[in-house]
Design a protein around this motif. Structure first.
Motif, mmCIF file in Angstrom:
data_model
loop_
_atom_site.group_PDB
_atom_site.id
_atom_site.type_symbol
_atom_site.label_atom_id
_atom_site.label_comp_id
_atom_site.label_asym_id
_atom_site.label_seq_id
_atom_site.Cartn_x
_atom_site.Cartn_y
_atom_site.Cartn_z
ATOM 1 N N ARG A 381 0.835 -1.203 0.000
ATOM 2 C CA ARG A 381 0.000 0.000 0.000
ATOM 3 C C ARG A 381 0.870 1.253 0.000
ATOM 4 N NH1 ARG A 381 -2.137 -3.278 3.936
ATOM 5 N NH2 ARG A 381 -1.104 -1.993 5.536
ATOM 6 N N TYR A 382 0.330 2.297 -0.644
ATOM 7 C CA TYR A 382 1.048 3.571 -0.672
ATOM 8 C C TYR A 382 0.950 4.249 0.698
ATOM 9 C CZ TYR A 382 0.953 2.984 -5.738
ATOM 10 O OH TYR A 382 1.103 2.503 -7.010
ATOM 11 N N PRO A 383 1.977 4.978 1.089
ATOM 12 C CA PRO A 383 1.919 5.697 2.386
ATOM 13 C C PRO A 383 0.807 6.745 2.373
ATOM 14 C CG PRO A 383 4.180 5.574 1.566
ATOM 15 C CD PRO A 383 3.295 5.136 0.438
ATOM 16 N N GLU A 384 0.062 6.812 3.451
ATOM 17 C CA GLU A 384 -1.003 7.805 3.552
ATOM 18 C C GLU A 384 -0.454 9.188 3.940
ATOM 19 O OE1 GLU A 384 -3.789 6.297 6.315
ATOM 20 O OE2 GLU A 384 -4.406 4.577 5.062
ATOM 21 N N THR A 385 0.664 9.221 4.670
ATOM 22 C CA THR A 385 1.281 10.487 5.082
ATOM 23 C C THR A 385 2.761 10.460 4.721
ATOM 24 O OG1 THR A 385 1.723 9.613 7.297
ATOM 25 C CG2 THR A 385 -0.345 10.795 6.981
ATOM 26 N N GLU A 386 3.404 11.598 4.928
ATOM 27 C CA GLU A 386 4.835 11.711 4.657
ATOM 28 C C GLU A 386 5.609 10.806 5.611
ATOM 29 O OE1 GLU A 386 7.993 13.387 2.408
ATOM 30 O OE2 GLU A 386 5.813 13.608 2.193
ATOM 31 N N VAL A 387 6.525 10.024 5.047
ATOM 32 C CA VAL A 387 7.338 9.112 5.850
ATOM 33 C C VAL A 387 8.468 9.918 6.499
ATOM 34 C CG1 VAL A 387 8.805 7.077 5.847
ATOM 35 C CG2 VAL A 387 6.770 7.177 4.363
ATOM 36 N N VAL A 388 8.499 9.925 7.828
ATOM 37 C CA VAL A 388 9.528 10.651 8.588
ATOM 38 C C VAL A 388 10.469 9.623 9.200
ATOM 39 C CG1 VAL A 388 9.977 12.239 10.494
ATOM 40 C CG2 VAL A 388 7.914 12.511 9.085
ATOM 41 N N PRO A 389 11.788 9.775 8.994
ATOM 42 C CA PRO A 389 12.739 8.804 9.553
ATOM 43 C C PRO A 389 12.701 8.789 11.080
ATOM 44 C CG PRO A 389 13.801 10.181 7.886
ATOM 45 C CD PRO A 389 12.467 10.792 8.177
#
Length: 429
Positions: A381-389
């Motif tokens: 699935r595509y990320p729903e929000t920005e991926v933060v490390p």
């Protein structure tokens, strides 16, 4: 009141003695004020008083001698005695006042003694040498320091330089090799030596030698080095803990996936038993397929080959949790770069299963010039929000930075992790 010529011999004698003493004071004032009197009119005034007293004394003394011998004399100054005494007292007052002013001025001006006294009060060791190398001016601190180094008095610049060059072999004074011109004395104090050339107003060039007390700075520097050493040890320990934390996180994720397979297998057995009990053939076939997949994964995981590489163990773990890995390209030969890339692949493996529900991992390795890049995507699935490390990705980023590389995370339209590492050429560090 009668004049001088008609006065008694005793009165004449006393007046002449008073005038003579006044003349001596005037001469003393002339000598004391020589080179120190800034006002010209005062110099002219003092000279005029001296000449007036000299002429007055000469005329009166000549007349006094002729009177005593009974000879004829000329009355050049037929002044009354009271006026002559007033002149004498006025001259004495003026001379004494000016002498007192010169004494006050002398205390306020800087002389050789005052300069030497002020120089001796300084905490630093200071010495000035003439162009020929002899001592011109030296304070008490410099004498004390030089005596500790060479057990002799300072006479020339060459003696000071020789003593500093050979100080390690005498008196226990140690030259610190890692500090610029710094010497450690037996009493624990550290002194820094500096030598420069200064030019006087008359154009003569003198050599200035200065010892500065840097004991406090030296001790602070030692404390700082000790703290840096402790921090380096703590940093190495933290790096070891971080590496172990990353490995533990990976093993935890793999264990969680294996546990999930076992749970699914148990749930499948219960479901099959329930279906068979109620005679539902079609649902039983579907349950059997899921059960076969779980058994196959566990069977594959139990086949634990010996002597596997990190890449083989990664592929084995991915297969064990049901993830297909599509790897394109070759990993670098350098052990450190290879280890960091496999860490990135493992982190994406666990995240794709846990967050994206992926079944396939796409990994592309490509070498470009002096760098090698790693790009990882998945079919989940595509990320729903920005991926933060954070967590594992944050630790991974630190390892990449240690290798001098960069990490880029793409969240839209689909997740992609790109790592670029510099390739270490053979023969270089």
């Amino acid at each position: 009141m009668t004049n001088f010529y008609l006065s008694a011999a005793s009165a004449q004698t006393i007046l002449l003695v008073a005038l003579f003493l006044t003349l001596i004071l005037s001469l003393f004032l002339q000598l004391s004020a020589y080179g120190r009197q800034r006002d010209k009119w005062k110099r002219y005034l003092h000279l005029s008083v001296f000449l007036f007293l000299l002429i007055l004394l000469s005329v009166l003394a000549d007349a006094f001698s002729q009177i005593n011998e009974g000879l004829e004399y000329k009355t050049w100054l037929s002044l009354p005695m009271w006026l002559l005494w007033c002149i004498t007292f006025a001259a004495d007052f003026l001379i004494i006042w000016d002498i007192a002013g010169l004494c006050r001025q002398g205390r306020q001006e800087l002389g050789r003694d005052s300069i030497k006294q002020a120089l001796d009060m300084l905490p630093s060791g200071i010495c000035y040498f003439t162009p020929s190398g002899s001592v011109k001016l030296c304070n008490r601190q410099m004498d004390s320091l030089f005596r500790r180094i060479s057990q002799s008095d300072l006479q020339t610049l060459a003696e000071l330089q020789d003593a500093l060059s050979n100080c390690d072999a005498c008196s226990g004074v140690i030259r610190l090799p890692w500090e610029r011109q710094t010497y450690l004395f037996p009493d624990g104090k550290a002194w820094r030596y500096r030598q420069t050339e200064v030019k006087a107003e008359d154009g003569v060039v003198y050599t200035e030698a200065i010892f500065s007390d840097i004991t406090e700075l030296y001790n602070k520097n030692l404390e700082l080095k000790a703290q840096i050493k402790r921090l380096n040890a703590i940093s190495r320990e933290l790096k070891w803990l971080s590496d172990n934390a990353l490995i533990l996180t990976r093993e935890k994720e793999v264990l969680s996936a294996k546990t999930k397979l076992h749970d699914n297998m148990g749930a499948g057995l219960i479901a099959i038993r329930h279906i068979l009990y109620h005679n539902r053939t079609e649902e039983a076939a579907n349950a059997m397929d899921l059960f076969r997949q779980a058994v196959s994964a566990i069977k594959y995981d139990n086949a634990h080959p010996q002597g596997r590489s990190e890449l083989d163990r990664f592929l084995h773990d991915a297969e064990a949790i049901g993830i297909k890995v599509n790897l394109s390209g070759n990993l670098p030969e350098q052990e450190e770069l290879r280890r960091v890339m496999i860490l990135a692949m493992r982190e994406c493996l666990t995240n794709s299963v846990r967050h994206a529900g992926a079944t396939t991992l796409y990994i592309t390795v490509e070498k470009k010039g002096d760098s090698i890049s790693l790009k990882i995507t998945n079919d989940g699935r595509y990320p729903e929000t920005e991926v933060v490390p954070k967590g594992g990705l944050h630790n991974l980023y630190r390892h990449i930075m240690d290798c001098g590389g960069t990490m880029e995370i793409q969240s839209k339209p689909s997740f992609a992790l790109t790592v670029v590492l510099p390739v270490i050429k053979e023969g270089t560090e």
